[in-house]
Design an enzyme around this catalytic site. Structure first.
Site, PDB file in Angstrom:
ATOM      1  CB  CYS A  79      19.306  26.884 108.648  1.00  0.00           C
ATOM      2  SG  CYS A  79      19.692  26.840 106.805  1.00  0.00           S
ATOM      3  CG  HIS A 180      16.119  23.321 109.008  1.00  0.00           C
ATOM      4  ND1 HIS A 180      15.352  24.526 109.322  1.00  0.00           N
ATOM      5  CD2 HIS A 180      16.619  23.575 107.782  1.00  0.00           C
ATOM      6  CE1 HIS A 180      15.927  25.457 108.463  1.00  0.00           C
ATOM      7  NE2 HIS A 180      16.598  24.824 107.413  1.00  0.00           N
ATOM      8  CD  GLU A 182      13.584  23.675 112.321  1.00  0.00           C
ATOM      9  OE1 GLU A 182      13.707  24.672 111.134  1.00  0.00           O
ATOM     10  OE2 GLU A 182      14.548  23.433 112.711  1.00  0.00           O
TER      11      GLU A 182
END
Length: 196
Positions: A79, A180, A182
């Site tokens: 991002c 994302h 994560e």
């Protein structure tokens, strides 16, 4: 050796959790002295790219990190991290026309792409989908005020598209994503990064 995680602002904690799950050592980069530690990979997390760029300059981190990345340091950028790496940045403007700027003094600029900031709109424009990521397979992708890549230069290659827009690229050992990973349970993208 270890993975350095840029921890000036943004979603760096979630990346550290992924590295923990993989048993990969890590430490945070917050100031120039942290660069004296040995590391062989770098995570540039999501967050606010303008703030991160300003803090990189203030802390004297921008040029040393740029040099290491240009010399072949593997990077995972998500991002805002993608925006920091991009050689060219477009900002959305009111009439829908974007202007392109080259900002080497403000960002790292090592990735041969043009990125459109906040391309998916404000927080309410955030969404999650599944798509194919070349070399990994189908993955969940969470987009939060995400950029997308409007132009991929000859040194980079596209890894994933969503609705006709490029959302993941790789250039050598630089892996850059609009979304994302994560925030997903899936570890495969971080595993790919750790193999770079």
């Amino acid at each position: 050796m270890a993975t350095a995680v840029l921890a000036l602002q943004g979603a760096f904690v979630e990346h550290k959790r992924k590295l923990d799950q993989l048993g990969e050592p890590w430490f945070e980069i917050r100031e120039k002295g942290d660069l004296d530690r040995d590391f062989d990979r770098l995570v540039l997390p999501g967050g606010e790219s303008t703030t991160q760029g300003r803090l990189l300059r203030q802390e004297g981190l921008l040029e040393p990190l740029r040099q290491r990345i240009a010399a072949g340091l593997p990077v995972l950028a998500t991002c805002a991290g993608l925006i920091l790496l991009a050689a060219r940045i477009q900002d959305q403007v009111e009439d829908g026309v974007a202007r392109t700027e080259v900002r080497p003094e403000r960002h790292l600029g090592t990735l041969d792409v043009t990125v459109v900031r906040n391309a998916y709109g404000r927080q309410l424009g955030s969404f999650r989908t599944q798509a194919e990521l070349r070399g990994v397979g189908q993955v969940g992708m969470t987009f939060i005020r995400a950029p997308y890549i409007s132009e991929v230069g000859p040194r980079a290659r596209t890894l994933a598209t969503v609705e006709g827009r490029v959302v993941a690229v790789r250039q050598g050992v630089q892996l850059a994503l609009s979304f994302h990973p994560e925030l997903e349970d899936d570890l495969r993208i971080h595993q790919l990064f750790c193999r770079l």
